[in-house]
Design a protein around this motif. Structure first.
Motif, PDB file in Angstrom:
ATOM      1  N   ASP A  29       0.832  -1.204   0.000  1.00  0.00           N
ATOM      2  CA  ASP A  29       0.000   0.000   0.000  1.00  0.00           C
ATOM      3  C   ASP A  29       0.864   1.250   0.000  1.00  0.00           C
ATOM      4  OD1 ASP A  29      -2.757  -0.929   0.112  1.00  0.00           O
ATOM      5  OD2 ASP A  29      -2.279  -1.689   2.114  1.00  0.00           O
ATOM      6  N   TRP A  30       0.260   2.360  -0.423  1.00  0.00           N
ATOM      7  CA  TRP A  30       0.911   3.666  -0.359  1.00  0.00           C
ATOM      8  C   TRP A  30       0.515   4.330   0.952  1.00  0.00           C
ATOM      9  CZ3 TRP A  30       4.686   6.319  -2.325  1.00  0.00           C
ATOM     10  CH2 TRP A  30       4.774   7.677  -2.066  1.00  0.00           C
ATOM     11  N   TRP A  31       1.513   4.810   1.684  1.00  0.00           N
ATOM     12  CA  TRP A  31       1.298   5.494   2.957  1.00  0.00           C
ATOM     13  C   TRP A  31       1.740   6.945   2.807  1.00  0.00           C
ATOM     14  CZ3 TRP A  31      -1.361   2.722   6.425  1.00  0.00           C
ATOM     15  CH2 TRP A  31      -1.409   1.342   6.198  1.00  0.00           C
ATOM     16  N   ARG A  32       0.882   7.873   3.140  1.00  0.00           N
ATOM     17  CA  ARG A  32       1.203   9.296   3.006  1.00  0.00           C
ATOM     18  C   ARG A  32       2.327   9.725   3.951  1.00  0.00           C
ATOM     19  NH1 ARG A  32      -4.633   9.703   2.083  1.00  0.00           N
ATOM     20  NH2 ARG A  32      -4.904  10.744   0.087  1.00  0.00           N
ATOM     21  N   THR A  33       2.343   9.134   5.147  1.00  0.00           N
ATOM     22  CA  THR A  33       3.363   9.459   6.154  1.00  0.00           C
ATOM     23  C   THR A  33       3.651   8.215   6.985  1.00  0.00           C
ATOM     24  OG1 THR A  33       1.806  10.074   7.919  1.00  0.00           O
ATOM     25  CG2 THR A  33       2.456  11.839   6.374  1.00  0.00           C
ATOM     26  N   SER A  34       4.738   8.258   7.724  1.00  0.00           N
ATOM     27  CA  SER A  34       5.020   7.144   8.637  1.00  0.00           C
ATOM     28  C   SER A  34       4.013   7.143   9.794  1.00  0.00           C
ATOM     29  CB  SER A  34       6.466   7.197   9.148  1.00  0.00           C
ATOM     30  OG  SER A  34       6.796   8.458   9.668  1.00  0.00           O
ATOM     31  N   GLU A  35       3.439   8.288  10.106  1.00  0.00           N
ATOM     32  CA  GLU A  35       2.396   8.340  11.141  1.00  0.00           C
ATOM     33  C   GLU A  35       1.168   7.551  10.708  1.00  0.00           C
ATOM     34  OE1 GLU A  35       0.927   9.397  14.925  1.00  0.00           O
ATOM     35  OE2 GLU A  35       2.937   9.618  14.090  1.00  0.00           O
ATOM     36  N   HIS A  36       0.789   7.682   9.443  1.00  0.00           N
ATOM     37  CA  HIS A  36      -0.340   6.897   8.927  1.00  0.00           C
ATOM     38  C   HIS A  36      -0.065   5.405   9.109  1.00  0.00           C
ATOM     39  CE1 HIS A  36      -1.551  10.610   6.781  1.00  0.00           C
ATOM     40  NE2 HIS A  36      -2.730  10.025   6.617  1.00  0.00           N
ATOM     41  N   TYR A  37       1.117   4.971   8.694  1.00  0.00           N
ATOM     42  CA  TYR A  37       1.446   3.547   8.794  1.00  0.00           C
ATOM     43  C   TYR A  37       1.425   3.081  10.249  1.00  0.00           C
ATOM     44  CZ  TYR A  37       3.749  -0.928   8.299  1.00  0.00           C
ATOM     45  OH  TYR A  37       4.028  -2.283   8.350  1.00  0.00           O
ATOM     46  N   PHE A  38       2.102   3.815  11.103  1.00  0.00           N
ATOM     47  CA  PHE A  38       2.203   3.434  12.507  1.00  0.00           C
ATOM     48  C   PHE A  38       0.818   3.334  13.157  1.00  0.00           C
ATOM     49  CE2 PHE A  38       2.667   4.562  17.012  1.00  0.00           C
ATOM     50  CZ  PHE A  38       3.547   3.574  17.422  1.00  0.00           C
ATOM     51  N   GLN A  39      -0.001   4.348  12.970  1.00  0.00           N
ATOM     52  CA  GLN A  39      -1.329   4.339  13.598  1.00  0.00           C
ATOM     53  C   GLN A  39      -2.215   3.236  13.028  1.00  0.00           C
ATOM     54  OE1 GLN A  39      -1.880   5.929  16.290  1.00  0.00           O
ATOM     55  NE2 GLN A  39      -0.172   7.375  16.223  1.00  0.00           N
ATOM     56  N   ALA A  40      -2.133   2.995  11.731  1.00  0.00           N
ATOM     57  CA  ALA A  40      -2.958   1.941  11.108  1.00  0.00           C
ATOM     58  C   ALA A  40      -2.602   0.556  11.631  1.00  0.00           C
ATOM     59  CB  ALA A  40      -2.805   1.988   9.594  1.00  0.00           C
ATOM     60  N   THR A  46      -8.199  -4.986  10.378  1.00  0.00           N
ATOM     61  CA  THR A  46      -9.561  -4.477  10.595  1.00  0.00           C
ATOM     62  C   THR A  46      -9.835  -3.359   9.594  1.00  0.00           C
ATOM     63  OG1 THR A  46      -9.083  -2.646  12.117  1.00  0.00           O
ATOM     64  CG2 THR A  46      -9.204  -4.872  13.084  1.00  0.00           C
ATOM     65  N   PRO A  47     -11.090  -3.018   9.398  1.00  0.00           N
ATOM     66  CA  PRO A  47     -11.410  -1.895   8.505  1.00  0.00           C
ATOM     67  C   PRO A  47     -10.823  -0.562   8.994  1.00  0.00           C
ATOM     68  CG  PRO A  47     -13.378  -3.209   8.939  1.00  0.00           C
ATOM     69  CD  PRO A  47     -12.302  -3.724   9.837  1.00  0.00           C
ATOM     70  N   HIS A  48     -10.547  -0.441  10.279  1.00  0.00           N
ATOM     71  CA  HIS A  48      -9.992   0.800  10.810  1.00  0.00           C
ATOM     72  C   HIS A  48      -8.601   1.089  10.242  1.00  0.00           C
ATOM     73  CE1 HIS A  48     -13.359   1.121  13.480  1.00  0.00           C
ATOM     74  NE2 HIS A  48     -13.055  -0.008  14.094  1.00  0.00           N
ATOM     75  N   ALA A  49      -7.846   0.045   9.969  1.00  0.00           N
ATOM     76  CA  ALA A  49      -6.498   0.247   9.416  1.00  0.00           C
ATOM     77  C   ALA A  49      -6.584   0.937   8.054  1.00  0.00           C
ATOM     78  CB  ALA A  49      -5.758  -1.086   9.300  1.00  0.00           C
ATOM     79  N   GLU A  50      -7.465   0.470   7.213  1.00  0.00           N
ATOM     80  CA  GLU A  50      -7.633   1.086   5.891  1.00  0.00           C
ATOM     81  C   GLU A  50      -8.220   2.488   6.001  1.00  0.00           C
ATOM     82  OE1 GLU A  50      -7.474   1.224   1.623  1.00  0.00           O
ATOM     83  OE2 GLU A  50      -6.340   0.260   3.225  1.00  0.00           O
ATOM     84  N   GLU A  51      -9.117   2.674   6.929  1.00  0.00           N
ATOM     85  CA  GLU A  51      -9.702   3.999   7.153  1.00  0.00           C
ATOM     86  C   GLU A  51      -8.600   4.998   7.532  1.00  0.00           C
ATOM     87  OE1 GLU A  51     -13.186   6.035   9.959  1.00  0.00           O
ATOM     88  OE2 GLU A  51     -12.597   3.947  10.315  1.00  0.00           O
ATOM     89  N   ILE A  52      -7.708   4.597   8.405  1.00  0.00           N
ATOM     90  CA  ILE A  52      -6.601   5.459   8.822  1.00  0.00           C
ATOM     91  C   ILE A  52      -5.658   5.708   7.647  1.00  0.00           C
ATOM     92  CG2 ILE A  52      -4.510   5.532  10.254  1.00  0.00           C
ATOM     93  CD1 ILE A  52      -6.240   4.179  12.476  1.00  0.00           C
ATOM     94  N   ARG A  53      -5.348   4.666   6.881  1.00  0.00           N
ATOM     95  CA  ARG A  53      -4.442   4.809   5.736  1.00  0.00           C
ATOM     96  C   ARG A  53      -4.942   5.863   4.751  1.00  0.00           C
ATOM     97  NH1 ARG A  53      -3.436   3.517   0.638  1.00  0.00           N
ATOM     98  NH2 ARG A  53      -5.432   2.529   0.284  1.00  0.00           N
TER      99      ARG A  53
END
Length: 188
Positions: A29-40, A46-53
């Motif tokens: 997947d493409w991650w906008r920032t390392s914060e996106h990846y870490f939080q996801a 879970t669907p929350h991971a994709e929502e955060i991404r």
């Protein structure tokens, strides 16, 4: 002399924060920032991971993960350092310009100057664990020991030792002259 960083607007070291807009591909997947990846990763599978991404900003990724903290995976406290290490390493592999900034710090102590986080940063009393700083120094050391720096930059031009050395030298010169560095966009 230590290098302190905290805000993305701090030039040139704001790129060390997880909120810096330096995207990368990881785990398909493409991650906008390392914060996106870490939080996801707190919600992997879970669907929350994709929502955060898919959120547009790292602040929104952080805020949603905090809002959902009651749903964080059970093993999170055991794996969080490795997740951060994976994200940070990939961010600097994928973005040659900021890898050069990281390498330009030499042997300096890197410190996330967070007044509120004494685990990832130094905390208000500056006695915190500074885990993000430690991980950045580990990643910096890994890049130093590679025969040629591993940069997966989108334009694929920075995987040659002479090109990388030249980029690193230009970054050092601009830092010494206190000139701004332009890191471009976070999107491919």
């Amino acid at each position: 002399m230590p290098v302190y960083f905290y805000d993305t607007k701090e030039n040139p070291y704001g790129c060390f924060t997880n909120f810096s807009r330096h995207g990368f591909e990881l785990d398909g997947d493409w991650w906008r920032t390392s914060e996106h990846y870490f939080q996801a990763q707190k919600f992997a599978g879970t669907p929350h991971a994709e929502e955060i991404r898919k959120l547009p900003t790292p602040r929104e990724a952080f805020d949603l993960a905090h809002k959902l903290k009651h749903l964080v995976r059970a093993d999170w406290s055991h794996i969080r350092d490795d997740v951060m290490r994976k994200a940070v390493q990939r961010k600097f592999e994928f973005n040659g310009d900021i890898q050069a900034v990281l390498l330009s710090t030499g042997d300096a102590l890197l410190v996330e100057d967070s007044p509120t986080d004494s685990y990832w940063g130094c905390g208000a009393d500056r006695k915190g664990k500074n885990m993000l700083g430690q991980i950045l120094m580990e990643v910096r050391e890994k890049f130093r020991t590679l025969p040629t720096s591993t940069i997966v930059n989108r334009d694929r031009t920075h995987n040659k030792p002479d090109v990388h050395k030249s980029l690193q030298q230009r970054v050092r010169e601009r830092i010494e002259k206190r000139e701004p560095l332009d890191f471009g966009s976070a999107e491919p």
